[in-house]
Design a protein around this motif. Sequence first.
Motif, short mmCIF file in Angstrom:
data_model
loop_
_atom_site.label_atom_id
_atom_site.label_comp_id
_atom_site.label_asym_id
_atom_site.label_seq_id
_atom_site.Cartn_x
_atom_site.Cartn_y
_atom_site.Cartn_z
N THR A 105 69.44 -98.61 86.72
CA THR A 105 68.62 -97.78 85.83
C THR A 105 67.67 -98.67 85.03
N SER A 106 66.72 -98.05 84.35
CA SER A 106 65.74 -98.80 83.56
C SER A 106 66.40 -99.55 82.41
N ALA A 107 67.49 -98.99 81.91
CA ALA A 107 68.23 -99.58 80.78
C ALA A 107 69.60 -98.90 80.78
N ASP A 108 70.49 -99.36 79.90
CA ASP A 108 71.76 -98.63 79.76
C ASP A 108 71.46 -97.22 79.25
N VAL A 109 72.22 -96.24 79.72
CA VAL A 109 72.11 -94.90 79.15
C VAL A 109 72.90 -94.91 77.84
N LEU A 110 72.24 -94.58 76.74
CA LEU A 110 72.91 -94.58 75.43
C LEU A 110 73.46 -93.20 75.14
N LEU A 111 74.73 -93.14 74.81
CA LEU A 111 75.37 -91.86 74.49
C LEU A 111 75.78 -91.91 73.03
N GLY A 112 75.43 -90.89 72.28
CA GLY A 112 75.78 -90.92 70.87
C GLY A 112 75.49 -89.63 70.17
N CYS A 113 75.43 -89.71 68.85
CA CYS A 113 75.18 -88.52 68.03
C CYS A 113 73.89 -88.72 67.25
N TRP A 114 73.06 -87.72 67.32
CA TRP A 114 71.83 -87.73 66.54
C TRP A 114 71.98 -86.61 65.52
N GLN A 115 72.30 -86.99 64.30
CA GLN A 115 72.61 -86.01 63.25
C GLN A 115 73.56 -84.93 63.79
N ASP A 116 74.69 -85.36 64.29
CA ASP A 116 75.75 -84.48 64.78
C ASP A 116 75.49 -83.83 66.14
N ILE A 117 74.35 -84.08 66.71
CA ILE A 117 74.09 -83.52 68.05
C ILE A 117 74.44 -84.60 69.08
N GLU A 118 75.30 -84.22 70.02
CA GLU A 118 75.65 -85.15 71.08
C GLU A 118 74.46 -85.29 72.02
N ILE A 119 74.06 -86.49 72.28
CA ILE A 119 72.81 -86.66 73.03
C ILE A 119 72.85 -87.96 73.85
N ALA A 120 72.10 -87.96 74.94
CA ALA A 120 71.95 -89.20 75.73
C ALA A 120 70.50 -89.63 75.63
N PHE A 121 70.28 -90.93 75.66
CA PHE A 121 68.91 -91.44 75.58
C PHE A 121 68.71 -92.54 76.62
#
Length: 247
Positions: A32-48
């Motif tokens: 992939t272009s970079a690691d897929v980041l998994l986390g919380c964005w102000q309580d929203i579960e999201i991947a970046f």
Amino acid sequence: MLAIIGGSGLYSLGDDFHLDDQCSRKTPYGETSADVLLGCWQDIEIAFLPRHGAGHSIAPHAVNYRANLWALKQAGVSRIIAVNAVGGISSEMAPATLSIPRQLIDYSSGREHSFCDGRDGLVHHVDFSQPYSATLRASLKQAAARLDLAIVDSGTYGCSNGPRFETAAEIERMRRDGCSIVGMTGMPEAGLAREIDIEYACLALVVNWAAGIADSEISMEEIMVNLEQGIQRLRPLLLATAKLIEA
Ligand code: HPA
């Protein structure tokens, strides 16, 4: 889970994104272009995932779109908002405009554009009449309205190969074809998402007039200024959209 694919200028979601996990870059389709980041964005579960790599080292034609999409699917992503910097072709797509295109035309070539490469011995044909998710587009529009942010709820994205910009004649052909914006990364990303059943919408930020539309040549300085200013408006819009979608 919702994922955001960051385009030029969007390499992180900001300080209020809290990283929980990251997926390795390896997939059956390469890295992939970079690691897929998994986390919380102000309580929203999201991947970046930053499409061009964490520090913008991967050119549009060299992005491993299949690996990126595959890794997001493996991470549990079912929806993607893809951010793309574009050139404006039609008069309502002046620099600084935000658009949620409704259609696209693919002028790119030589890219690995399908998961259907014979590995499973099957040939799949997917419907792509409407390349972007109506639901995600509606959420983007609704979030923009809540933030009082002007957004063009239409447009046809023409995907050129890059990395050079287009000739004036190429843009004139795209205009005649019905394209209102031009970028280099909209495909095969959108098509691959459809093949693996991920809802997908594009949030396009116009950073310059396309070749031959304005009198002057395309200036990277102008693009960088519009990109920096535009990304400041994009982050709140992405967050508001994520909250609407995941509510
Ligand atoms: N053409 C293609 N891609 C782009 C442009 C353009 O003018 N601006 C930003 N991405």
